[in-house]
Design a protein around this motif. Sequence first.
Motif, short mmCIF file in Angstrom:
data_model
loop_
_atom_site.label_atom_id
_atom_site.label_comp_id
_atom_site.label_asym_id
_atom_site.label_seq_id
_atom_site.Cartn_x
_atom_site.Cartn_y
_atom_site.Cartn_z
N CYS A 52 0.85 -1.19 0.00
CA CYS A 52 0.00 0.00 0.00
C CYS A 52 0.89 1.25 0.00
N LYS A 53 0.83 1.99 -1.09
CA LYS A 53 1.65 3.20 -1.19
C LYS A 53 0.78 4.44 -1.18
N GLN A 54 -0.50 4.25 -1.02
CA GLN A 54 -1.40 5.39 -1.11
C GLN A 54 -2.50 5.30 -0.07
N GLY A 55 -2.57 6.27 0.81
CA GLY A 55 -3.63 6.31 1.82
C GLY A 55 -3.08 6.04 3.20
N LYS A 56 -3.95 6.26 4.20
CA LYS A 56 -3.55 6.06 5.60
C LYS A 56 -4.19 4.79 6.11
N TYR A 57 -3.46 4.10 6.97
CA TYR A 57 -4.00 2.84 7.50
C TYR A 57 -3.28 2.48 8.80
N ASP A 58 -3.94 1.64 9.56
CA ASP A 58 -3.32 1.07 10.76
C ASP A 58 -2.88 -0.33 10.38
N LEU A 59 -1.61 -0.61 10.60
CA LEU A 59 -1.06 -1.92 10.21
C LEU A 59 -1.60 -3.06 11.06
N GLY A 60 -2.17 -2.72 12.22
CA GLY A 60 -2.56 -3.75 13.19
C GLY A 60 -1.38 -4.06 14.09
N ASP A 61 -1.63 -4.68 15.24
CA ASP A 61 -0.51 -4.98 16.14
C ASP A 61 -0.53 -6.43 16.60
N GLU A 62 -1.23 -7.25 15.86
CA GLU A 62 -1.32 -8.64 16.31
C GLU A 62 -0.58 -9.60 15.40
N TYR A 63 0.26 -9.04 14.55
CA TYR A 63 1.01 -9.94 13.66
C TYR A 63 2.41 -10.19 14.22
N ILE A 64 3.03 -11.24 13.72
CA ILE A 64 4.37 -11.54 14.21
C ILE A 64 5.41 -11.11 13.16
N ASP A 65 6.67 -10.93 13.63
CA ASP A 65 7.73 -10.44 12.74
C ASP A 65 7.95 -11.33 11.54
N GLU A 66 7.76 -12.62 11.72
CA GLU A 66 7.99 -13.55 10.61
C GLU A 66 6.98 -13.29 9.48
N ALA A 67 5.83 -12.77 9.84
CA ALA A 67 4.80 -12.48 8.82
C ALA A 67 5.07 -11.15 8.14
N LEU A 68 5.56 -10.19 8.90
CA LEU A 68 5.81 -8.84 8.35
C LEU A 68 6.93 -8.20 9.15
N THR A 69 8.07 -7.97 8.49
CA THR A 69 9.19 -7.35 9.21
C THR A 69 9.01 -5.84 9.24
N ASP A 70 9.77 -5.19 10.12
CA ASP A 70 9.70 -3.73 10.21
C ASP A 70 10.13 -3.07 8.90
N ASP A 71 11.16 -3.66 8.27
CA ASP A 71 11.63 -3.10 7.00
C ASP A 71 10.54 -3.17 5.94
N GLU A 72 9.85 -4.31 5.90
CA GLU A 72 8.76 -4.44 4.92
C GLU A 72 7.67 -3.41 5.21
N ALA A 73 7.32 -3.31 6.49
CA ALA A 73 6.25 -2.36 6.86
C ALA A 73 6.65 -0.94 6.47
N ALA A 74 7.94 -0.60 6.67
CA ALA A 74 8.40 0.75 6.32
C ALA A 74 8.34 0.97 4.81
N ASP A 75 8.36 -0.13 4.07
CA ASP A 75 8.34 -0.05 2.61
C ASP A 75 6.93 -0.13 2.04
N GLY A 76 5.93 -0.11 2.90
CA GLY A 76 4.54 -0.13 2.42
C GLY A 76 3.92 -1.51 2.30
#
Length: 340
Positions: A52-76
């Motif tokens: 997602c590169k467009q719009g505002k959203y809450d990523l959620g806080d119930e996922y684990i790092d193996e599913a989504l790393t901080d670097d990935e999240a920072a990259d959209g």
Amino acid sequence: MSFKVALNFEDGVTRVIECNDGETVLDAAYRAHVKLPMDCSDGVCGTCKGTCKQGKYDLGDEYIDEALTDDEAADGVVLTCQMVPESNVVVSIPAASSLCSSGPQSLTATVETVQSLSETTIELNVTLSEPLQFLPGQYVNLGIPGSDDSRAYSFSSAPGAQKASFLIRNVPNGKMSSYLRDKAAPGDELPLTGPLGSFYLRAVERPVLMLAGGTGLAPILSMLELIAEEGAEKQVFLLYGVTNVDDLVKLEALNAFAEKMSNFSYATVVVNPDSKHEKLGFVTEHMNAVPFAIADADTYLCGPPPMVDAVRQYFKQEATEPASFHYEKFNPSTPKEKAA
Ligand code: FES
């Protein structure tokens, strides 16, 4: 409150769904009978990743790092099973629409009016069998009555309305042109499928440079409709090029946008050296009219292949790559070549 989520599939199909306040994209898609890739729906497996590169959203806080790393999240990168939109968003899904029980929507476009705006441009106004959400700049395939053929055209009108319009290049012997010139009548029904394409307006966070050649003005008009509706603080400038003065169309619409939006202005360029137009030549010869630094701008270009190639070459030669560059080549008698 609800938000619009445009799901862009990797086959170019877009499906716009409504997402309720606090609802995840995965749940909203399911309600709309779109089955996005998923396995756990708990933020564990990572199968539901999108971007997602467009719009505002809450990523959620119930996922684990193996599913989504901080670097990935920072990259959209997002997990659609966790992501909760806080505005309208565009999410790219790395799967074909057909694998998600989705696909381009099929509607009927009923002819309202066909108007010759110039020797080279026909405006087609239709009523859709139902309102169609799309991203401004996107196109649909319109079937030609009496044949199995279809042609791709970008909307020149705003998304989400039941009335829609297109600018169609009047091509001698072109099948759609011939139909519109010689046979089309109010009430005719044309099959329509879409929306499609990756050429669409992104969030206006920088100055916007629009470059249109001929009927390449259509998607630009659609973008301007949305900018006018939503408002934007950044400057928006259009350079609109045609071959002959008589090919300039929809100037009244452009003037109305300029009147409505103090941040919008435009200039026209005419190739024919025999015309008395103020700006002669190609749009690349008039980039000095752009009232901001191109390097800071999001640039949208739609025109015939030679124009698109010339502008790309210009950016390369001048070493003035825009902040982002989205373009679409059209060829009036063949399916569109899209890129962004
Ligand atoms: Fe498993 Fe989203 S479906 S992380």
